[in-house]
Design an enzyme around this catalytic site. Sequence first.
Site, mmCIF file in Angstrom:
data_model
loop_
_atom_site.group_PDB
_atom_site.id
_atom_site.type_symbol
_atom_site.label_atom_id
_atom_site.label_comp_id
_atom_site.label_asym_id
_atom_site.label_seq_id
_atom_site.Cartn_x
_atom_site.Cartn_y
_atom_site.Cartn_z
ATOM 1 N N ASN A 110 16.184 10.516 3.000
ATOM 2 C CA ASN A 110 15.957 9.144 3.846
ATOM 3 C C ASN A 110 17.129 8.354 3.437
ATOM 4 O O ASN A 110 17.874 8.555 2.712
ATOM 5 C CB ASN A 110 14.673 8.701 3.116
ATOM 6 C CG ASN A 110 14.717 8.410 1.810
ATOM 7 O OD1 ASN A 110 15.468 7.657 1.036
ATOM 8 N ND2 ASN A 110 14.025 9.150 1.040
ATOM 9 N N ASP A 132 7.871 11.977 0.358
ATOM 10 C CA ASP A 132 6.501 12.184 0.034
ATOM 11 C C ASP A 132 6.060 13.758 0.304
ATOM 12 O O ASP A 132 5.240 14.233 -0.277
ATOM 13 C CB ASP A 132 5.726 11.452 1.183
ATOM 14 C CG ASP A 132 5.766 9.955 0.848
ATOM 15 O OD1 ASP A 132 5.570 9.549 -0.297
ATOM 16 O OD2 ASP A 132 5.743 9.270 1.674
ATOM 17 N N LYS A 183 20.638 30.608 4.489
ATOM 18 C CA LYS A 183 20.890 29.715 5.348
ATOM 19 C C LYS A 183 20.213 30.208 6.800
ATOM 20 O O LYS A 183 20.489 31.439 7.036
ATOM 21 C CB LYS A 183 22.332 29.647 5.773
ATOM 22 C CG LYS A 183 22.452 28.333 6.806
ATOM 23 C CD LYS A 183 24.077 28.369 7.126
ATOM 24 C CE LYS A 183 24.396 27.487 8.320
ATOM 25 N NZ LYS A 183 25.740 27.755 8.678
ATOM 26 N N PRO A 232 4.581 15.515 -5.896
ATOM 27 C CA PRO A 232 4.060 14.693 -6.819
ATOM 28 C C PRO A 232 4.250 13.186 -6.682
ATOM 29 O O PRO A 232 5.412 12.875 -6.230
ATOM 30 C CB PRO A 232 4.500 15.309 -8.335
ATOM 31 C CG PRO A 232 5.833 15.935 -7.816
ATOM 32 C CD PRO A 232 5.690 16.435 -6.411
ATOM 33 N N ASP A 233 3.123 12.363 -7.054
ATOM 34 C CA ASP A 233 3.561 11.109 -6.997
ATOM 35 C C ASP A 233 3.596 10.507 -8.277
ATOM 36 O O ASP A 233 3.003 10.438 -9.270
ATOM 37 C CB ASP A 233 2.102 10.272 -6.693
ATOM 38 C CG ASP A 233 2.470 8.749 -5.937
ATOM 39 O OD1 ASP A 233 3.126 8.180 -7.146
ATOM 40 O OD2 ASP A 233 1.817 8.236 -5.122
ATOM 41 N N ILE A 234 5.058 10.087 -8.590
ATOM 42 C CA ILE A 234 5.646 9.855 -9.745
ATOM 43 C C ILE A 234 5.291 8.715 -10.338
ATOM 44 O O ILE A 234 4.864 8.642 -11.582
ATOM 45 C CB ILE A 234 7.283 9.952 -9.719
ATOM 46 C CG1 ILE A 234 7.676 11.125 -9.107
ATOM 47 C CG2 ILE A 234 7.728 9.736 -11.181
ATOM 48 C CD1 ILE A 234 9.144 11.218 -8.683
ATOM 49 N N LYS A 264 -2.126 3.061 -6.959
ATOM 50 C CA LYS A 264 -1.269 3.775 -7.668
ATOM 51 C C LYS A 264 -1.402 3.452 -9.187
ATOM 52 O O LYS A 264 -0.874 4.239 -10.143
ATOM 53 C CB LYS A 264 0.373 3.422 -7.367
ATOM 54 C CG LYS A 264 0.916 3.418 -6.011
ATOM 55 C CD LYS A 264 1.424 4.826 -5.843
ATOM 56 C CE LYS A 264 2.283 4.716 -4.531
ATOM 57 N NZ LYS A 264 2.986 6.111 -4.552
HETATM 58 O O1 C5P Z 1 3.644 5.784 -1.515
HETATM 59 P P1 C5P Z 1 4.930 4.990 -1.423
HETATM 60 O O2 C5P Z 1 6.085 6.132 -1.227
HETATM 61 O O3 C5P Z 1 5.185 3.876 -0.136
HETATM 62 O O4 C5P Z 1 5.105 4.467 -2.556
HETATM 63 C C1 C5P Z 1 6.329 4.065 -3.028
HETATM 64 C C2 C5P Z 1 6.329 3.589 -4.442
HETATM 65 O O5 C5P Z 1 6.002 4.932 -5.365
HETATM 66 C C3 C5P Z 1 7.856 3.505 -4.998
HETATM 67 O O6 C5P Z 1 7.709 2.953 -6.272
HETATM 68 C C4 C5P Z 1 8.119 5.193 -5.173
HETATM 69 O O7 C5P Z 1 9.186 5.133 -6.223
HETATM 70 C C5 C5P Z 1 6.864 5.638 -5.824
HETATM 71 N N1 C5P Z 1 6.807 6.894 -5.204
HETATM 72 C C6 C5P Z 1 6.646 8.073 -6.358
HETATM 73 N N2 C5P Z 1 6.398 9.227 -6.106
HETATM 74 C C7 C5P Z 1 6.280 9.654 -4.574
HETATM 75 C C8 C5P Z 1 6.269 8.749 -3.805
HETATM 76 C C9 C5P Z 1 6.716 7.318 -4.239
HETATM 77 O O8 C5P Z 1 6.821 7.687 -7.540
HETATM 78 N N3 C5P Z 1 5.949 10.899 -4.414
#
Ligand code: C5P
Length: 396
Positions: free
Chosen positions: A208, A276, A286, A303-305, A340
């Site tokens: 991104n 995401d 390749k 994973p959502d960190i 979150k």
């Molecule tokens: O869900 P979104 O990407 O909009 O949320 C943004 C926040 O979540 C940011 O603080 C980003 O660092 C964190 N994030 C994360 N892991 C992900 C996606 C987003 O920690 N997979």
Amino acid sequence: MLAGKHITLIISGGIAAYKALDLIRKLRGAGARVTPVLTRGGAEFITPLSVAALAGEQVYQDLFDLKDEAEMGHIQLSRAADLLVVAPATADIMAKMAGGHADDLATTLLLATDKPVLLAPAMNVRMWEHAATQRNLAQLRADGIAITGPASGDMACGEYGPGRMAEPADILDAIAAMLGPKPLKGKRILVTSGPTHEPIDPVRYIANRSSGAQGTAIASALRDLGAEIIFVTGPASVPAPAGVRLVPVQTAREMLQATLAALPVDAAVMAAAVADWRVENDFAQKIKKTAQGTPELHFSENPDILKTVSAHEMRPALVIGFAAETENVVANATAKRARKGCDWIVANDVSPATGIMGGAENAVHLVTETGVEDWPRQHKTGVARELAARIARALT
Ligand code: C5P
């Protein structure tokens, strides 16, 4: 801002020496005492008289000036101040410092001092980019010397590029950051920053537009307040801040691992633009163009960190997330804070018209338990400083 602080200002020989006069005025205006040291080269560009007049103090020039030795020996001169600043710092003085030379008053003071040192380099762009200067710069950084600038722009020699001395106002900011209060001393703070790269095959990836500028500025601002920083960063386009524990990663999964390995911390600032989704069927070789048509990519969720850290048994006392939105910024950020499980959300509008993503400025809303604050649009370093001050208040 600098009341009661004493600065030894070494002015070496470059056209930017004239800006040192303005720096002296600004330092004194901020309440600092300035003891000026002028090198032989510096005295070719500005006169000792103008330096002394603005500093309101004697100018020191010669190592072997016995009268000065009788009044204040060079060892004492090197230690009397709270900070030594070299502005402008020429390629030559940087080389001498990196090599440990002490062949005039300025280099002797710099070698003998037990105080922090800040350099504001100024030189021709080719000299700055030369491998020797870059090698010396790396050595000086490793020796714990702080550097501010150089900036890019038109140069007195008619060329363009990095090499212009930082503006006096920016040098003053750097000095204030070094000598200012350290409310976060003893605190460990994790900062995530930059984009992540999710591989498609060994040579292609999904990414991104995040530059890492905001996360980098936040890490620097927190470091300036005395915190120990663990800086977990994806492949950013701005250089990582100095004086932090740097943990470079590529993918979201690597970022999660590095983040969990950093716990426990007092606060976590999750400024990374984490992808995401990742490509589930990433290819070992390749991908080739074939008659069978275009390849099909299958995605799976990363994973959502932020969520993981917010629910962790070692959850930091303060967890801050970011929300990059293109519509309904505040409403989405408020919902995101709840979803979150973090304490604060720093929300911004990253629709292309704002120029925020990858740009120098940011306009943010701070969403906390008690409500929403709209901060004015400002440089990302300003946002960072304000956020760092808020974090300091929350943790102390
Ligand atoms: O869900 P979104 O990407 O909009 O949320 C943004 C926040 O979540 C940011 O603080 C980003 O660092 C964190 N994030 C994360 N892991 C992900 C996606 C987003 O920690 N997979």
